[in-house]
Enzyme design. Structure first.
Site, PDB file in Angstrom:
ATOM      1  N   THR A 131       0.805  -1.225   0.000  1.00  0.00           N
ATOM      2  CA  THR A 131       0.000   0.000   0.000  1.00  0.00           C
ATOM      3  C   THR A 131       0.837   1.274   0.000  1.00  0.00           C
ATOM      4  O   THR A 131       0.286   2.364  -0.136  1.00  0.00           O
ATOM      5  CB  THR A 131      -0.933   0.009   1.219  1.00  0.00           C
ATOM      6  OG1 THR A 131      -0.157  -0.217   2.409  1.00  0.00           O
ATOM      7  CG2 THR A 131      -1.987  -1.082   1.090  1.00  0.00           C
ATOM      8  N   ASP A 132       2.157   1.146   0.161  1.00  0.00           N
ATOM      9  CA  ASP A 132       3.020   2.328   0.105  1.00  0.00           C
ATOM     10  C   ASP A 132       4.192   2.073  -0.838  1.00  0.00           C
ATOM     11  O   ASP A 132       5.342   2.346  -0.501  1.00  0.00           O
ATOM     12  CB  ASP A 132       3.525   2.692   1.509  1.00  0.00           C
ATOM     13  CG  ASP A 132       4.181   4.069   1.549  1.00  0.00           C
ATOM     14  OD1 ASP A 132       3.877   4.901   0.660  1.00  0.00           O
ATOM     15  OD2 ASP A 132       4.994   4.319   2.453  1.00  0.00           O
ATOM     16  N   LEU A 133       3.880   1.567  -2.019  1.00  0.00           N
ATOM     17  CA  LEU A 133       4.927   1.297  -2.998  1.00  0.00           C
ATOM     18  C   LEU A 133       5.360   2.618  -3.632  1.00  0.00           C
ATOM     19  O   LEU A 133       4.649   3.202  -4.447  1.00  0.00           O
ATOM     20  CB  LEU A 133       4.415   0.335  -4.074  1.00  0.00           C
ATOM     21  CG  LEU A 133       5.469  -0.143  -5.078  1.00  0.00           C
ATOM     22  CD1 LEU A 133       6.568  -0.935  -4.384  1.00  0.00           C
ATOM     23  CD2 LEU A 133       4.816  -0.984  -6.177  1.00  0.00           C
TER      24      LEU A 133
END
EC number: 2.7.1.166
Length: 237
Positions: free
Chosen positions: A165-167
């Site tokens: 979710t935080d790529l």
């Protein structure tokens, strides 16, 4: 993997990687007294890089972000041991390592309960001689082949059904052998269905566009097409 409990705390650790006392290894003072601190990095909190007997490691305490984080710094609502953030990230990293995705190996996780709340810590293997993608692109452009390798590693993660979710460009590393690593899986999860993969890719694309102006990285849209080429090629291998 071993699990131990003591005084409302639970730890999970890999004895093949951790030779030190698992109850003490989550305290920065322990490593400072051993003169085993290699360095640190500031983010939401401080990540300590330490030299263990078997592997070098990164030690991270979990802190809240955003406005709520100014009121409640590092406490989270307890549901189950396995759902606690350090335990969940440990298990997710183990899942990825077992399936050949290049991520830091999980070493140890700790959760300490206090009433209905908990605090958490995580030890992971330190990626040796690694630079994040932003810092690497400040030095110069990547080749088409390197961008394709980035895409292949992202696709390998997605094939494990892991939604990062935080790529972003800071969570992709290149080591001294130019191998690609993915890091920072806090709040990530195994996800069914479709659609989230494109969300991951869109987030990564936005971060690269942003870093062109913010950090002066050497990047252009044709590089993104090479990344997508590696991503799609990996799906047909």
């Amino acid at each position: 993997m071993e699990i131990r409990e003591q005084d409302n705390c639970r730890i999970m650790f890999d004895p093949a990687l951790l030779a030190e006392d698992p109850w003490r290894c989550f305290e920065p003072d322990f490593w400072q007294h051993q003169q085993a601190v290699l360095g640190s990095a500031k983010g939401r909190g401080t990540t300590w890089f330490v030299r263990g007997e078997r592997v070098d490691m990164a030690l991270r305490h979990y802190f809240r972000g955003g406005l709520f984080g100014k009121l409640v710094k590092d406490q989270y609502w307890f549901k189950t041991w396995s759902a606690c953030r350090s335990m969940a990230e440990f298990s997710l990293l183990q899942h990825l390592v077992e399936r050949g995705v290049r991520v830091p190996r999980p070493v140890a996780a700790r959760v300490c309960k206090s009433g209905p709340y908990y605090r958490a810590d995580l030890l992971t293997e330190k990626v040796p001689d690694a630079t994040d993608l932003v810092a690497r692109l400040q030095q110069g452009a990547l080749s088409s082949e390197q961008w394709q390798l980035v895409g292949e590693m992202v696709r390998r993660m997605h094939d494990c059904r892991v939604n990062h979710t935080d790529l972003n460009a800071h969570n992709i590393l290149l080591d001294s052998q130019e191998q690609i690593w993915l890091i920072d899986f806090d709040k990530c999860s195994i996800q069914r269905g479709d659609g989230w993969q494109e969300d991951n890719l869109s987030r990564l694309h936005r971060s690269l566009v942003k870093e062109v102006d913010k950090a002066g990285i050497h990047w252009q849209e044709s590089d993104w097409q090479q990344l997508l080429s590696g991503y799609r090629r990996s799906s047909s291998d």
